[in-house]
Structures are given as C-alpha cells and as structure tokens.
Design an enzyme around this catalytic site. Structure first.
Site, short mmCIF file in Angstrom:
data_model
loop_
_atom_site.label_atom_id
_atom_site.label_comp_id
_atom_site.label_asym_id
_atom_site.label_seq_id
_atom_site.Cartn_x
_atom_site.Cartn_y
_atom_site.Cartn_z
CG LEU A 1 -8.34 9.56 -12.50
CD1 LEU A 1 -9.17 10.81 -12.79
CD2 LEU A 1 -8.50 9.17 -11.03
CB THR A 2 -4.06 6.91 -14.86
OG1 THR A 2 -4.34 6.62 -13.50
CG2 THR A 2 -2.57 7.07 -15.05
CD GLU A 3 -5.40 12.99 -18.71
OE1 GLU A 3 -4.51 13.85 -18.93
OE2 GLU A 3 -6.61 13.22 -18.73
CB ILE B 1 -7.83 1.97 -19.01
CG1 ILE B 1 -7.39 3.42 -19.23
CG2 ILE B 1 -9.29 1.87 -18.58
CD1 ILE B 1 -7.37 4.27 -17.98
NE ARG C 1 -6.86 4.83 -2.27
CZ ARG C 1 -6.78 6.14 -2.30
NH1 ARG C 1 -7.26 6.87 -1.31
NH2 ARG C 1 -6.23 6.75 -3.32
NE ARG D 1 13.88 -28.71 -1.17
CZ ARG D 1 14.66 -28.60 -2.24
NH1 ARG D 1 15.94 -28.36 -2.12
NH2 ARG D 1 14.13 -28.71 -3.44
CD GLU E 1 -8.23 0.78 -6.75
OE1 GLU E 1 -8.87 0.67 -7.80
OE2 GLU E 1 -8.74 1.08 -5.67
#
Lengths: 415, 406
Positions: free
Chosen positions: A149-151, A181, A272, A297, A394
C-alpha cells in the site's frame, strides 16, 4: 463475568512459546539480526512446533500462515452464535509471547502475512482458493504473501497513492512504486493498491493480487533498517506491469464504490490489536530484563541509595505495559464477540506502541551502559531497535489518534 | 477466560446505584460542597442501597459483594460526585482495616453497629494513621501505646484523619515496640469519647470539600487489652493488604471522576465553535481527547483486573502488585483528565459556574486519599523484583509521604 484469567490452552501456548523463545529463539536472534534473515530450515521447524502448541486455528491467525476466518465484525465465517470464539484472544496471547521471543521471527514466518486479510475479506471464493491454496502445502517450498500500500509519497495519507492502473483489454496495466513492504521480495504474491484516477481519491482505488514473476513487476531496494533486521522490507517496482483481470481483488463489482479503499482499511481493524500485542511482548521483554538487572545489582548485593528511584521508574514502565495489555485484550475481546472494535483496535495499537517504546528506552536507562551492549544473552539493545517501528507501521500513533478522534468527536470527517 | 462483561446482577446494581448517584449526589454537587457534607436524608438513602458495607465480608456485617462489584459501584459514585462519596456514612477505611487486622469474632462485633437499621446511616469509621511529621529519633510512629496494667495507654497526635470529627470509634495505629521501628506497630480501637481524646478543627482542603478531615489528639488515653487488634498472620502484611484493597475504592472513584471529566470535555469540544468550527475538529484538541479516552478506559480495565485478583483468590503478592499498578494509574489518570477538562474549556473551565474546576480540585485531593502513585510504585516494584515488603518503603508512613486515609 469480569475475568482476567487466561484459559488453560492460552496459558500453555504462552508457556510453550516462551520456553522455545528462551532456549531456542533468543540464542539465535542476534545472528539472524546480523544476517538479515531467518534460515528456512528454522522457519520450517518453528512452524511445526508453534502449530503443535497452539492448535491449527490460532497459530494460523497470529503467525499469518494460512487462511483463517477474519477477526472481528465483517467476518464471513465465525463461531456459531451463542458461543463466542476465543480465537482473537488466543491470537493476542500468542502474538505477545512470540514477539517476546523475537518479533522479527514472527514477521518472517511464511504465509500470506498482511496480504491475508484483504484477500480474505474482499477476495471472491475463487480468488481465496487460488491465493490461499499455495500455503496449504509448504513441505517443498516456503511461501509468503505481502501487502503493498505504502508509497514514497503516500504513507499515513494512503488516499494519496499514485500507482496507476489502466484497463487494457482483459488485463490491467500497473505503473508505480511501493515501499516498506514486509516480505516483499520473497512474496509469491502481493496485494497492490493502485488508482484509476488519483483525482477520485478513495473511490478510484483498486486492489490487485500481483504474482511474483509477472513481467514488469520487480524488486527494488531491500531496506537496511534500524531494527527488525531479520524481517525483509522491500521496495517493489511496477513498470507497465500487466495484471490479469482475474487478479482484481473482489472482481469489478467490488470496486463500484469506495470499496477499494475500505479493503485497505479493513485489514487494519483485524491486525492492529495484534500489533499492539506484539509491542507488549517486546516491551515486556525489555521490562523483565531491566527488572532482573535491578534485582541483581541494587537489591541482592547490598542496598544502594539509587534503588528507590529505580524502583519507581521500573514500576511506571510496568504499569504502563499493563494498561496497554488491558486495552489490547479489550479490543480482541470485542473482536471475538464480533462487535465493532475499530476505535478500541486503534487505542490498543496507539497506547501499546508508545508504552513499549517507553519500556525499552527506560530499560536501557535502568541498566546503564550494560543496556547498550549486544550479545546473545543481552538483547535489550535489539529490542530498543526493534520497538520503534511499532509506533509507526500499521498506522502511526498519530494516525491511530485520527481514527479514535473520528469516533469520539461528533461530525468529524477529516481534519 | 478474558472477559470484560459484568454479570447481569452487577449491571442491575450498577444501574440503580448510578441512578441514585446522578439524582441525589450529582445533581446537588455544589450544594453539598457549600454545606461541606451531605444531608441526613441522602445518607439514609445511600445506606438503604447498601452502599458503605458492600465490600466487607458477610461475617463482618458486610454484604460480601466482593471488590469487583464494589469498584463497579464506586465508579458510579465517583462519576456523579466523588466528593460526596467521601461524605456518606459507613465503616469506610475503618471497615477494611478491621476486616484485615481483627480476628473474626472481633470484627463482627466492631462492624455490626454499621449495619444497624436505626443508626447505621449516621455511623462513620475513621483510621488514625498519619502524623504531622516523621519521628526524628527513630523509625516508626510518634504516637505510642504503652502497657498499663491490663490495658494500654495511648499518647500522641494523629493527622489527616478522615471522619475524625464524625466517628464514634477510630482505629489508631501506634508504636508498641519502639525498638522495632516500622515492625513494632499495633492497632487499637479507640472510642472518640474516651477521656484524653481531642478532635482538632476541621481542615479546609483544596478539594473533596464534603469530606471531614482533621486531627486527633491522644493524651494518655486508656484502652483495655481487647482494644488491640492482632491479625492471625503478620501485622505488617495485613496493613499492606488493608492499604492496597482500600486504595481500590478510592481509585474507583477516581476512574469515575476521570470518566466524568472526559465526557464533559468531549461534549464541550463538540459545542464550542472557534475559527468557524467545533474545537474538537482541531487536531490538537481531538488528540488530547483521544489520549484521555485511552487513559480512562485503560484505568478502568486495570482497576477491574486488580479487584479480580482479590476476588479470584490470586496469590497475594500478585494482587498487591496489580492493586498498586491500578491505583497509581487511576490517580494519575484522574488528575490528567480533570486538568485537560479545565484546559479544554478555557476560561469558563476556571469559573465555578461549571464543575470542571471542582473535578480538578477533587482529583488532586483524591490522589492523596490513599497510598499515592509514588508509594504504589514502590510497592509494585518490591513485588516485581521479589523484595521483602519493607513497611518503610511500601507504606504511606510520615517518613515517606503523608496521606489522608479514606
């Protein structure tokens, strides 16, 4: 009845996965991180083990290894009425446990991955059979699906995608670039979103299943990332790529309205909360590491004045993660009841992403210089690198807030 | 099985308590604030609904509803008017303390008067714990209980005592063995009309104006040996349980207040128009609402989870950890949300015409009406790292942070 007890099966799943994580996965995590991959032999072995522990249905869901009924409302198949499924709740428990082991391993698991939900929710029966069918038998060859989807110019603003699709006879011709992707280079097919006319906005969107080897479909750059380095993140290039009409997701009818865009969005409602669960898993890993450090510690050796201040910071990390997990569990609970959960899914993702980033950064502070050393038994620096993207992919934290805001502010369509 | 669904019975109770709270408390919040209390008739109505004794075990005169139901109902009170919830009758902190510290027969005798049909609506409990300053000479309380024949003689000064001026009996925590520091404490039930007991003037506070807060003087007050409460197990462990469980009641009211503040803010952002559109349509405003919504919801789920730990007989340390996390989160969320509510209202939020400013004052006061977030974090961390529960670190001692025990 209000109840916070995991079922026996969920408890066993969690224990089994974390046992594997402790003894098998984590000792190899850093090597995978350096090699930018998880060996196929191991993936094959791990799939079998996880399936044996989780039972076929739930493993498929959080591993993304096959076709499973969609989560939440809009599922075309679900449990019989009157007896809500536990599948989303179990998946959240599994996703958290597996991310606690190694989140990159989870993302690298074979199967349709993020490409699964759009094919499942929008694909025709023939498409579902065809594209999910290849995952049924992976004994000879491991296979992946992907989601494109992402460009470069369209991240959060997914409506702004510029990859074009033009109908030409019995095929569509796609041109454009997709980036970030997951499993993009190795995927047997990728769900690619394109537009018939960017001026139409969402109504112009179409989703295609583009198969590996299609002429004009090539892999660009493989990203060199801060974290999740064992998970492949690729750029995909479409140059006059001819995609058969049969690969238009849902067929022409499904794209008569804004359906194309809704396909893209539906994916997120189901995933999600699981991304939130994964963030909780990484956050918890970091928290437990710091907790152990503080105990060794500052408590067991001798009382050190710094203890009270560290205790407070540790507790703040712990309760923020608990709050995140509660939001995740509420979101998947609603999904199992097939109730609307878009707002709750975004709340789970937004809160968990930030809580887990907070956990990892605080954990390093608590451990001091030790926290930054890399080693097969010192993965804190890796979790710190891995976690940041959970507040980005997402849908960024800000985008989740847009989703939430639209559901709590009257009459808000867009900012 | 993970489930966020109250039972049918819980829903019905929540609805009826919600109706009562809105009509009787919420609608008259400013009047009650002005009179610094609630009228007798309101106390009677609350008593008849069973509020006040719901979380106490049945053998201690309570209704034995459990903490999950209790926090569901207390949230309704907090949502209507958290301040009024602190002005209702009932054993309150005294009841929880007695339930944890006393033997079964003692606790039945001590709590029965609160269930009295004639007088229960006007009986208040109080716990004398806090002191004005830490003891400069040694660890522990400055108020001491000295053996005196068959009984004890108590001397000292208790501060920040909720209901000091209203209660017939106060549970006073005093130093019995000075050399043992915080492990040398004892609890005594002291009638407020005993010779030597003096009640200080009522405090004026920043919030929770309905609640009676003040000091309690003890000048060689003689009590019989039977007035000392000694639990079967460790006294310190019982004290920690008392504070952790009681804090959930305050936290439930805090979640109710936070929900109310969020709802007020959201409504106002729908209505108020600036620059040609509702202010909720500006991203900075809408995101603030989204963040506060996440706060309120997560605070409610953590609260339910903590209460479930006690009702569901989870291991005690896990229940303490869950309670500490839930309380700290709820107190902080209430303050953040009330603060945002005033801020989003702008100038009118600062004016007493609206309830926003009251919510903010009440939220701050409530953050000190049980172990504070800072103290809860010390308890949660001790549980998490597996440290012993050192009373000096995990109790709200005068050395750590002074609180009102409500």
């Amino acid at each position: 009845m209000i109840d916070f007890q995991l079922t026996d099966k969920q408890r066993q799943l969690k224990d089994a996965l974390e046992g594997l994580g402790r003894h098998v996965v984590r000792p190899q995590s850093l090597a995978w991180d350096r090699d930018h991959t998880v060996s196929e032999a191991f993936l094959r072995q791990f799939m079998g083990m996880a399936r044996a522990f989780a039972g076929e249905g739930s493993a498929e869901r959080f591993l993304g290894t096959g076709e499973e009924p969609g989560a939440g409302h809009g599922a075309d198949r679900g449990a019989p009425r009157g007896k809500p499924s536990q599948a989303n709740r179990t998946a959240a428990v599994g996703a958290e446990a597996l991310a606690w082991c190694d989140a990159a391993l989870l993302l690298a698991m074979p199967g349709p991955g993020l490409g699964g939900p759009p094919v499942r929710s929008t694909g025709t029966p023939e498409q579902r059979q065809r594209f999910f069918g290849i995952f049924k038998d992976m004994s000879q060859e491991l296979r992946w699906g992907a989601y494109g989807l992402t460009e470069p110019g369209a991240g959060s603003d997914v409506a702004a995608i510029r990859t074009t699709c033009v109908k030409d006879g019995d095929a569509w011709v796609l041109n454009g670039r997709k980036c970030y992707i997951t499993n993009g280079a190795r995927a047997a097919w990728t769900v690619i979103f394109a537009t018939v006319d960017h001026r139409l906005g969402r109504a112009g969107h179409r989703a295609f299943v583009v198969e590996k080897g299609t002429p004009g479909f090539s892999v660009g750059k493989i990203e060199d990332k801060m974290g999740l380095r064992a998970s492949e993140t690729a750029e995909l290039v479409l140059e006059d790529c001819r995609v058969p009409e049969a690969n238009l997701l849902g067929g022409a009818d499904a794209h008569a309205s804004k359906e194309g865009f809704m396909t893209a969005m539906k994916t997120f409602d189901t995933t999600r909360p699981l991304v939130g669960a994964m963030a909780c898993g990484i956050g918890r890993a970091a928290y437990e590491h710091a907790r152990y450090f503080v105990r060794e510690r500052y408590l067991l050796s001798r009382p050190i004045p710094r203890y009270a201040a560290l205790a407070e910071r540790l507790a703040r990390v712990g309760r923020r993660l608990e709050a995140a997990r509660a939001l995740v569990h509420h979101a998947v609970y609603l999904a199992d009841l097939e109730q609307q959960n878009a707002k709750e899914a975004s709340m789970a993702k937004a809160y968990a992403g930030q809580a887990a980033v907070h956990a990892c950064t605080e954990a390093i502070d608590l451990c001091g210089a030790h926290g930054t050393l890399a080693g097969s038994d010192q993965l804190l620096e890796k979790w710190f690198r891995d976690i940041k993207v959970f507040d980005i992919f997402e849908g960024t934290g800000n985008i989740q807030r847009v989703v939430i805001a639209k559901r709590i502010v009257s009459g808000l369509k867009a900012f | 099985m993970l489930s966020f669904e109250p039972t049918e019975e819980q829903r019905l109770m929540r609805d009826s308590v919600g109706d009562f709270a809105r009509a009787t408390l919420g609608a008259h919040a400013r009047e009650h604030e002005a009179m610094r209390g609630v009228p007798d008739a309101v106390r009677r109505a609350a008593f008849e609904l069973g509020l006040g004794t719901m979380d106490l075990p049945e053998d201690a005169g309570g209704q034995g509803l459990g903490l999950v139901t209790t926090v569901l109902l207390e949230e309704e009170l907090g949502r209507a008017d958290a301040a009024a919830a602190f002005a209702l009758a009932g054993p309150g902190a005294f009841g929880t303390a007695v339930a944890e510290l006393a033997r079964p027969l003692e606790r039945a005798a001590l709590l029965a008067p609160f269930a009295s049909a004639e007088a229960g609506h006007a009986r208040f409990g109080a716990v004398g714990w806090s002191e004005l300053r830490p003891n400069a000479e040694r660890a522990g309380m400055s108020t001491v209980a000295v053996r005196d024949g068959a009984g004890y003689r108590l001397s000292g000064h208790k501060a920040f005592v909720h209901n000091a001026g209203l209660a017939e009996r106060v549970l006073v925590v005093a130093q019995v063995e000075p050399e043992r520091g915080w492990d040398g404490l004892g609890a005594f039930v002291v009638p407020t009309d005993a010779p030597g007991v003096t009640i200080g003037a009522r405090h004026a506070t920043v919030g929770l104006d309905c609640a009676w807060f003040g000091e309690l003087g003890l000048d060689a007050v003689s009590v019989p040996a039977a007035a000392r409460l000694e639990p079967e197990g460790s006294f310190t462990a019982a004290l920690v349980r008392f504070f952790a469980k009681r804090a959930l009641v305050v936290a439930a009211r805090a979640v109710g207040l936070a929900g109310r503040a969020y709802d007020m803010a959201r409504s106002y952002c729908d209505e108020r128009v600036a620059f040609g559109k509702p202010i909720g349509h500006f991203q900075a405003v809408a995101f603030e609402l989204a963040d506060r919504h996440m706060d309120v919801e997560s605070a409610r789920w953590l609260l339910w989870r903590a209460a479930w730990h006690w009702d569901g007989a989870q291991p005690e340390r896990a229940a303490l950890g869950a309670s500490a996390a839930a309380t700290a989160h709820a107190l902080e969320v209430a303050m953040r949300t009330a603060d945002a509510c005033v801020g989003l209202h702008g100038g009118i939020g600062f004016v007493r015409d609206l309830l926003a400013e009251k919510l903010m004052r009440d939220a701050k006061q409530m953050a000190l009406a049980c172990p504070t977030a800072l103290l809860c974090d010390q308890l949660a961390a001790a549980v998490e790292v597996g440290a012993p529960l050192d009373p000096a670190a995990v109790l709200p001692t005068p050395e750590a942070q002074a609180i009102f025990v409500c």
